[in-house]
Design a protein around this motif. Structure first.
Motif, mmCIF file in Angstrom:
data_model
loop_
_atom_site.group_PDB
_atom_site.id
_atom_site.type_symbol
_atom_site.label_atom_id
_atom_site.label_comp_id
_atom_site.label_asym_id
_atom_site.label_seq_id
_atom_site.Cartn_x
_atom_site.Cartn_y
_atom_site.Cartn_z
ATOM 1 N N GLY A 1 0.676 -1.103 -0.115
ATOM 2 C CA GLY A 1 0.120 -0.070 -0.072
ATOM 3 C C GLY A 1 0.708 1.331 -0.026
ATOM 4 N N LYS A 2 2.226 1.096 -0.372
ATOM 5 C CA LYS A 2 3.058 2.763 -0.202
ATOM 6 C C LYS A 2 3.630 2.579 -1.775
ATOM 7 C CE LYS A 2 1.809 3.087 4.060
ATOM 8 N NZ LYS A 2 1.143 4.487 4.241
ATOM 9 N N ASP A 3 2.739 2.302 -2.763
ATOM 10 C CA ASP A 3 3.479 2.323 -4.328
ATOM 11 C C ASP A 3 4.115 3.685 -4.707
ATOM 12 O OD1 ASP A 3 2.314 -0.207 -4.195
ATOM 13 O OD2 ASP A 3 1.297 0.466 -5.960
ATOM 14 N N ASP A 4 3.548 4.676 -3.977
ATOM 15 C CA ASP A 4 4.102 6.171 -4.395
ATOM 16 C C ASP A 4 5.788 6.317 -3.737
ATOM 17 O OD1 ASP A 4 2.002 6.873 -5.755
ATOM 18 O OD2 ASP A 4 1.193 8.092 -4.289
ATOM 19 N N ASN A 5 5.627 5.706 -2.615
ATOM 20 C CA ASN A 5 6.888 5.854 -1.572
ATOM 21 C C ASN A 5 8.024 4.862 -2.258
ATOM 22 O OD1 ASN A 5 6.461 8.012 0.280
ATOM 23 N ND2 ASN A 5 5.416 6.428 1.513
ATOM 24 N N ILE A 6 7.458 3.819 -2.776
ATOM 25 C CA ILE A 6 8.394 2.859 -3.449
ATOM 26 C C ILE A 6 8.920 3.474 -4.729
ATOM 27 C CG2 ILE A 6 8.473 0.638 -4.601
ATOM 28 C CD1 ILE A 6 6.760 -0.357 -2.524
ATOM 29 N N GLU A 7 7.989 3.774 -5.536
ATOM 30 C CA GLU A 7 8.629 4.538 -6.838
ATOM 31 C C GLU A 7 9.597 5.774 -6.486
ATOM 32 O OE1 GLU A 7 5.097 5.592 -8.915
ATOM 33 O OE2 GLU A 7 4.247 3.761 -9.263
ATOM 34 N N MET A 8 9.134 6.505 -5.546
ATOM 35 C CA MET A 8 10.177 7.767 -5.282
ATOM 36 C C MET A 8 11.456 7.069 -4.912
ATOM 37 S SD MET A 8 10.252 10.911 -5.501
ATOM 38 C CE MET A 8 8.444 11.307 -5.512
#
Length: 313
Positions: free
Chosen positions: A18-25
């Protein structure tokens, strides 16, 4: 688009739900050659994320628990006299690796933080007058507990400025928490994380990112944002030139991950807060009024609209 970043993300989402944005960053920052600061309460997966990243990217990994008695030599290494050889021999420190996890950075002394700062900025270490080069893939992922937590002290701005991005994972939502509990009843997803690239692959990815173009209009957009932050009455000094360079570099990585060969305004807006919020110092009056760096940067984004449908970007 190169499929390797997609595979890296697939591996990381196995362990952090549930933390896709942080993973991409995080992926964009590491591919852009930057260092990452993860700030959150204990138990939100900061260490697990760093372990999974090193495993799936095939990076040599070391973890250093930063405590008040951690010394600079724990990071840099030290020289000791070897009677058999009749000379001083260098014994490497934690920084002699590809990916260094500096856990709870804001619990250690300023001198130790300064040793880490040299490694982060110069990608080399000096011990007893001898310089030792670090890995070309060297990156630091540091964690810190929220400011004010028992046993912590504020990280100096000069140290914070060396981190390309600061990310906050936060607690998972209800659905993500349920999936996490279900997945980890019998197994640890970290055990199933697979290596999906090599050092040569990383070299190729970075070469492709370097080819991503940033048009003059986008440069002007970045400069307008930096000027707005510097002129804001709630801030002291604005954002450093290093911060502006970091914003440009990670925006190029973000564009590449989106399958584009050029940066668009959306890339800048997406990266502005993770890259610049920890570099922004507020006045005492602004802090007393409850204002935050994130809120000020969000206001700047709204103040500087940029049309997405222009053909020249």
């Amino acid at each position: 688009m190169n499929s390797i970043p997609v595979k890296i993300k697939e591996q990381l989402t196995k362990v952090i739900v549930g933390k896709d944005d942080n993973i991409e960053m995080l992926i964009a920052a590491v591919l852009a050659g930057g260092h990452v600061l993860l700030e959150d309460t204990p138990g939100t997966g900061k260490t697990t994320l760093a372990l999974a990243l090193s495993k799936c990217m095939g990076l040599k990994f070391r973890r250093l628990q930063m405590t008040p008695d951690t010394t600079a030599s724990d990071i840099t290494g030290y020289s000791a006299y070897d009677e058999g050889k009749g000379e001083f021999v260098y014994h490497d420190g934690a920084a002699m690796t590809d990916l260094l996890l500096a856990d709870e950075l804001n619990r250690t002394s300023g001198r130790t933080q300064a040793a880490l700062l040299e490694a982060m900025e110069e990608r080399k270490l000096t011990v007893d007058g001898v310089t030792h080069e670090l890995s070309k893939n060297f990156a630091v992922i540091a964690t810190q507990n929220p400011s004010g937590t028992a046993g912590t002290s504020a990280i100096p701005l000069s140290q914070l400025d060396r981190f390309m991005v600061r990310l906050r994972l936060g607690a998972p939502d209800r659905e993500a928490l349920k999936k996490l509990l279900t997945d980890r009843i019998l197994t640890d997803p970290l055990d199933d994380t697979e290596q999906v690239c090599s050092a040569e692959d990383l070299d190729g990815l970075r070469a492709d990112i370097n080819k991503v173009t940033v048009k003059e209009e986008i440069m002007d957009y970045i400069c307008d944002m930096m000027q707005s932050a510097a002129e804001c009455s709630d801030t002291e000094g604005g954002i450093s030139p290093r911060g502006a360079l970091a914003l440009c570099r990670i925006a190029k990585a973000g564009a590449f991950l989106d399958g584009r060969d050029h940066v668009v305004p959306k890339d800048i807006r997406t990266c502005l807060i993770p890259v610049c919020a920890h570099r922004l110092v507020l006045t005492r009056e602004a802090k007393a009024a409850g204002k935050t760096p994130e809120g000020i940067l969000d206001d700047i984004i709204k103040k500087l609209p940029y049309p997405e449908n222009r053909e020249d970007i």
